[in-house]
Scaffold this motif. Sequence first.
Motif, PDB file in Angstrom:
ATOM      1  N   ARG A   1      13.026   7.335  -3.849  1.00  0.00           N
ATOM      2  CA  ARG A   1      12.184   6.280  -3.272  1.00  0.00           C
ATOM      3  C   ARG A   1      12.749   4.882  -3.448  1.00  0.00           C
TER       4      ARG A   1
ATOM      5  N   GLY B   1       2.894   1.616  -5.603  1.00  0.00           N
ATOM      6  CA  GLY B   1       2.886   2.796  -4.751  1.00  0.00           C
ATOM      7  C   GLY B   1       3.674   2.689  -3.473  1.00  0.00           C
TER       8      GLY B   1
ATOM      9  N   ASP C   1       0.840  -1.194   0.000  1.00  0.00           N
ATOM     10  CA  ASP C   1       0.000   0.000   0.000  1.00  0.00           C
ATOM     11  C   ASP C   1       0.875   1.244   0.000  1.00  0.00           C
ATOM     12  N   ARG C   2       0.256   2.385  -0.243  1.00  0.00           N
ATOM     13  CA  ARG C   2       0.966   3.656  -0.269  1.00  0.00           C
ATOM     14  C   ARG C   2       1.744   3.857   1.031  1.00  0.00           C
ATOM     15  N   GLY C   3       2.991   4.215   0.894  1.00  0.00           N
ATOM     16  CA  GLY C   3       3.818   4.508   2.050  1.00  0.00           C
ATOM     17  C   GLY C   3       4.568   3.333   2.619  1.00  0.00           C
TER      18      GLY C   3
ATOM     19  N   GLY D   1       6.217   3.337  -0.609  1.00  0.00           N
ATOM     20  CA  GLY D   1       6.843   4.594  -0.223  1.00  0.00           C
ATOM     21  C   GLY D   1       8.344   4.575  -0.398  1.00  0.00           C
TER      22      GLY D   1
END
Length: 416
Positions: A226, A197, A173-175, A199
């Motif tokens: 990233r 996605g 998940d994001r992050g 992070g």
Amino acid sequence: MLSEKILAAAFTRAVKRGTLKMITAEGREFTFGDGGSPAVSIRFTDPAAQMALCLHPELKLGELFVDERLVIEQGTILGLFQLLLQDIHGQLDELPLKRLRRIRHWMMRRAENDVARAKRNVAHHYDLDGRLYALFLDSDRQYSCAYFDRPDAGLEEAQLAKKRHIAAKLMVDRGHSVLDIGSGWGGMGLYLAQVAGAGSVRGVTLSEEQLRASRQRAAGAGLLDRVRFELEDYRSTSGRFDRIVSVGMFEHVGPPSYDEYFRTCRNLLKEDGVMLLHTIGRSGTPYPTNPWITKYIFPGGHLPVLSEMMPAIERAGLIVTDIEILRLHYAYTLQAWRERFLAHREEVLRLYDERFCRMWECYLAMSESAFRWQDAVVFQIQLARRNDVVPLTRDYIAEREAVLKAAETMELKRSA
């Protein structure tokens, strides 16, 4: 001659379907099988080659082919493997050399795969000229089993589906922070950042050639903030990660280091983290990897069975939350690689030499044979530290794959 009698008896037992013609060094001809396809004709150039094959067939078949002491006058090396393996059905354990193979397997298990040895083994294969891999891999240089979610999928599509399938199981998940152990040419790490996605992604590899290419790709994609790739043994990695992925690396760890591997992964994984291990393995009982492969292609390699991995996973305190077994997917992948390699054989010849070309043709054909007619498979093992971090049913995998597929389309439009 004694070697003729031994080979005739062995080929009579092994070849049930198809046609194998053997021409000895003295010019005598023998034919085995039912007269059908495939039809392969082999010729020995000297009597010593015949005896060598009798004494150590698993090692010497590849050596004699590469050295042109066993000449295939009709058919292909893949066809020869098919004739010899398609009807064995596990009978290797009944052969007279079983005891010697078991002893060799036991000795191999005693050799620790320390950091220096691991780096040497990786360099032997993965630090070859990068142009070689560009000739037969997909555009993302995925050097592991593809995922053919449709029968008519091509290599490019199947390798993308593999990344999507793994990312869905990781539930990125994001992050999220991700550790990629054995990051190859960077394709998986970049996918997890660009499409899933993540992070942050840290990819670790022992291949200097792969590291250079990975860093260039991350810079070209504008992801240096990233995605970071390091020349680092996973045992030296520090920190804690939401997700850990390892694709096509565990085959190089070796049984003596399994406890250390899984213990290290547990320590690097956050309490609510998820890990996905994608590795070649075998569906039978513990057995030594083909000696020709370990001598010339993947030194230190070993294909584990579940019974070898599970005790180490349990001792590390990890929980198995899902296992998927991909059976013929790697056979289709290797077929595509072999066909591409042979189509670009003249270019490979300019990079290396004729002996190298024969060695790699043998390697690709032998590997494809292992997945088609022996017990080689691919395991995808999902692991966690807790039993409540993965959904109760597997519906989430297809759901996340659909989301990722839509994200791939968006990323493609953005990059255009």
